[in-house]
Design a protein around this motif. Structure first.
Motif, PDB file in Angstrom:
ATOM      1  N   ARG B  23      69.956  73.003  34.479  1.00 34.56           N
ATOM      2  CA  ARG B  23      69.308  73.994  35.342  1.00 34.56           C
ATOM      3  C   ARG B  23      67.861  73.601  35.626  1.00 34.56           C
ATOM      4  NH1 ARG B  23      68.257  80.110  33.528  1.00 34.56           N
ATOM      5  NH2 ARG B  23      66.712  78.976  32.316  1.00 34.56           N
ATOM      6  N   SER B  24      67.136  73.172  34.579  1.00 28.82           N
ATOM      7  CA  SER B  24      65.747  72.733  34.783  1.00 28.82           C
ATOM      8  C   SER B  24      65.693  71.559  35.750  1.00 28.82           C
ATOM      9  CB  SER B  24      65.129  72.278  33.456  1.00 28.82           C
ATOM     10  OG  SER B  24      65.146  73.316  32.534  1.00 28.82           O
ATOM     11  N   GLY B  25      66.631  70.631  35.587  1.00 32.45           N
ATOM     12  CA  GLY B  25      66.669  69.475  36.475  1.00 32.45           C
ATOM     13  C   GLY B  25      66.897  69.876  37.916  1.00 32.45           C
ATOM     14  N   LEU B  26      67.801  70.844  38.119  1.00 27.58           N
ATOM     15  CA  LEU B  26      68.094  71.314  39.480  1.00 27.58           C
ATOM     16  C   LEU B  26      66.868  72.014  40.073  1.00 27.58           C
ATOM     17  CD1 LEU B  26      71.760  72.578  38.989  1.00 27.58           C
ATOM     18  CD2 LEU B  26      71.034  70.591  40.317  1.00 27.58           C
ATOM     19  N   HIS B  27      66.183  72.821  39.248  1.00 27.97           N
ATOM     20  CA  HIS B  27      64.965  73.481  39.735  1.00 27.97           C
ATOM     21  C   HIS B  27      63.918  72.441  40.136  1.00 27.97           C
ATOM     22  CE1 HIS B  27      65.787  77.610  37.609  1.00 27.97           C
ATOM     23  NE2 HIS B  27      66.562  77.396  38.653  1.00 27.97           N
ATOM     24  N   ALA B  28      63.789  71.403  39.299  1.00 31.45           N
ATOM     25  CA  ALA B  28      62.808  70.349  39.583  1.00 31.45           C
ATOM     26  C   ALA B  28      63.128  69.639  40.893  1.00 31.45           C
ATOM     27  CB  ALA B  28      62.768  69.356  38.431  1.00 31.45           C
ATOM     28  N   LEU B  29      64.402  69.595  41.254  1.00 34.29           N
ATOM     29  CA  LEU B  29      64.800  68.949  42.517  1.00 34.29           C
ATOM     30  C   LEU B  29      64.690  69.912  43.704  1.00 34.29           C
ATOM     31  CD1 LEU B  29      67.946  66.928  41.375  1.00 34.29           C
ATOM     32  CD2 LEU B  29      65.797  65.975  42.178  1.00 34.29           C
ATOM     33  N   GLY B  30      64.289  71.153  43.439  1.00 34.76           N
ATOM     34  CA  GLY B  30      64.100  72.106  44.530  1.00 34.76           C
ATOM     35  C   GLY B  30      65.245  73.100  44.707  1.00 34.76           C
ATOM     36  N   PHE B  31      66.254  73.022  43.867  1.00 38.09           N
ATOM     37  CA  PHE B  31      67.360  73.986  43.975  1.00 38.09           C
ATOM     38  C   PHE B  31      66.973  75.258  43.215  1.00 38.09           C
ATOM     39  CE2 PHE B  31      69.516  69.829  44.301  1.00 38.09           C
ATOM     40  CZ  PHE B  31      70.097  69.984  45.544  1.00 38.09           C
ATOM     41  N   ASP B  32      66.033  76.017  43.801  1.00 34.61           N
ATOM     42  CA  ASP B  32      65.476  77.137  43.048  1.00 34.61           C
ATOM     43  C   ASP B  32      66.346  78.393  43.084  1.00 34.61           C
ATOM     44  OD1 ASP B  32      64.948  77.468  45.666  1.00 34.61           O
ATOM     45  OD2 ASP B  32      62.767  77.315  45.482  1.00 34.61           O
ATOM     46  N   LYS B  33      67.461  78.335  43.806  1.00 29.85           N
ATOM     47  CA  LYS B  33      68.368  79.495  43.829  1.00 29.85           C
ATOM     48  C   LYS B  33      69.365  79.472  42.679  1.00 29.85           C
ATOM     49  CE  LYS B  33      67.825  80.867  48.548  1.00 29.85           C
ATOM     50  NZ  LYS B  33      68.313  80.759  49.903  1.00 29.85           N
ATOM     51  N   VAL B  34      69.341  78.409  41.900  1.00 30.33           N
ATOM     52  CA  VAL B  34      70.249  78.318  40.750  1.00 30.33           C
ATOM     53  C   VAL B  34      69.728  79.236  39.642  1.00 30.33           C
ATOM     54  CG1 VAL B  34      71.162  76.799  38.965  1.00 30.33           C
ATOM     55  CG2 VAL B  34      70.892  75.966  41.295  1.00 30.33           C
ATOM     56  N   THR B  35      70.567  80.186  39.215  1.00 31.63           N
ATOM     57  CA  THR B  35      70.128  81.088  38.150  1.00 31.63           C
ATOM     58  C   THR B  35      70.704  80.706  36.795  1.00 31.63           C
ATOM     59  OG1 THR B  35      71.942  82.592  38.659  1.00 31.63           O
ATOM     60  CG2 THR B  35      69.843  83.044  39.728  1.00 31.63           C
ATOM     61  N   ASP B  36      71.835  80.010  36.791  1.00 35.03           N
ATOM     62  CA  ASP B  36      72.444  79.672  35.514  1.00 35.03           C
ATOM     63  C   ASP B  36      73.367  78.468  35.661  1.00 35.03           C
ATOM     64  OD1 ASP B  36      72.901  80.126  32.761  1.00 35.03           O
ATOM     65  OD2 ASP B  36      74.758  81.189  33.188  1.00 35.03           O
ATOM     66  N   VAL B  37      73.412  77.651  34.625  1.00 35.13           N
ATOM     67  CA  VAL B  37      74.387  76.555  34.566  1.00 35.13           C
ATOM     68  C   VAL B  37      74.991  76.568  33.169  1.00 35.13           C
ATOM     69  CG1 VAL B  37      74.767  74.061  34.719  1.00 35.13           C
ATOM     70  CG2 VAL B  37      73.044  75.120  36.167  1.00 35.13           C
ATOM     71  N   ARG B  38      76.305  76.576  33.104  1.00 35.86           N
ATOM     72  CA  ARG B  38      76.987  76.456  31.811  1.00 35.86           C
ATOM     73  C   ARG B  38      77.764  75.152  31.845  1.00 35.86           C
ATOM     74  NH1 ARG B  38      75.613  79.661  27.676  1.00 35.86           N
ATOM     75  NH2 ARG B  38      77.721  79.693  26.839  1.00 35.86           N
ATOM     76  N   SER B  39      77.663  74.407  30.775  1.00 35.57           N
ATOM     77  CA  SER B  39      78.357  73.114  30.767  1.00 35.57           C
ATOM     78  C   SER B  39      79.575  73.179  29.857  1.00 35.57           C
ATOM     79  CB  SER B  39      77.406  72.021  30.290  1.00 35.57           C
ATOM     80  OG  SER B  39      77.207  72.154  28.914  1.00 35.57           O
ATOM     81  N   GLY B  40      80.544  72.372  30.161  1.00 34.93           N
ATOM     82  CA  GLY B  40      81.757  72.341  29.351  1.00 34.93           C
ATOM     83  C   GLY B  40      82.475  71.023  29.527  1.00 34.93           C
ATOM     84  N   LYS B  41      83.683  70.964  28.977  1.00 31.47           N
ATOM     85  CA  LYS B  41      84.474  69.739  29.054  1.00 31.47           C
ATOM     86  C   LYS B  41      85.682  69.967  29.950  1.00 31.47           C
ATOM     87  CE  LYS B  41      84.545  69.665  24.546  1.00 31.47           C
ATOM     88  NZ  LYS B  41      84.998  69.414  23.167  1.00 31.47           N
ATOM     89  N   TYR B  42      86.070  68.905  30.638  1.00 31.83           N
ATOM     90  CA  TYR B  42      87.253  68.938  31.483  1.00 31.83           C
ATOM     91  C   TYR B  42      88.152  67.813  31.002  1.00 31.83           C
ATOM     92  CZ  TYR B  42      90.072  67.961  35.630  1.00 31.83           C
ATOM     93  OH  TYR B  42      91.108  67.708  36.492  1.00 31.83           O
ATOM     94  N   LEU B  43      89.363  68.137  30.608  1.00 29.33           N
ATOM     95  CA  LEU B  43      90.277  67.114  30.100  1.00 29.33           C
ATOM     96  C   LEU B  43      91.564  67.147  30.905  1.00 29.33           C
ATOM     97  CD1 LEU B  43      89.672  67.963  26.356  1.00 29.33           C
ATOM     98  CD2 LEU B  43      88.874  65.917  27.525  1.00 29.33           C
ATOM     99  N   LEU B  44      92.009  65.974  31.323  1.00 31.39           N
ATOM    100  CA  LEU B  44      93.261  65.867  32.060  1.00 31.39           C
ATOM    101  C   LEU B  44      94.259  65.151  31.159  1.00 31.39           C
ATOM    102  CD1 LEU B  44      94.684  66.261  34.809  1.00 31.39           C
ATOM    103  CD2 LEU B  44      93.836  64.009  35.452  1.00 31.39           C
TER     104      LEU B  44
END
Lengths: 85, 85
Positions: B23-44
């Motif tokens: 989220r901090s990285g996205l804000h630093a790139l100017g994506f200031d409308k991002v309020t939350d990012v949750r990360s997880g795993k994707y397994l196929l």
């Protein structure tokens, strides 16, 4: 608030040691019918953007700029329904 | 061959430092409308199991035993259509 799911996976031609390790672990647990495991990232992004088309466009841009490394990774975006809370 | 997607996410009450960093990285790139990012795993997971119900049951068992840590993580399984190749 709109929510977008971003799935980031290694391109099929790229080695996936994490996936191979998980496959070995599953075999060791007796799940011998597993032939392949590919690992990737799952990101749930919440945006304060009322316009659905703009929200999607922004998430595409985020994926290209930060979330995925397009040299070795593919990404897929799904906008969640009922995200207009 | 059947394919199953397994999504593993941290439970909502668990801190997600990786998500906060993204989220901090996205804000630093100017994506200031991002309020939350949750990360997880994707397994196929690819299985050599012709019976759809059995395949699903096995993937549930894998998630419980190895893929997710149910103390801090939730998981969701989706069996892919057209996996009968």
């Amino acid at each position: 608030m709109r929510k977008a799911e971003v799935f980031v996976t290694l391109k099929p031609v790229v080695n996936d040691p994490q996936g191979l390790t998980i496959r070995s672990g599953l075999h060791a647990l007796g799940f011998d019918k597993v032939t392949d495991v590919r690992s990737g990232k799952y990101l749930l992004v919440t945006l304060d953007e009322p316009d659905a088309a703009k929200a999607r466009q922004q998430v595409e841009e985020m994926a290209r700029q930060l979330l995925a490394n397009e040299v070795i990774e593919d990404y897929r975006i799904t906008m969640l329904q009922g995200g207009g809370l």
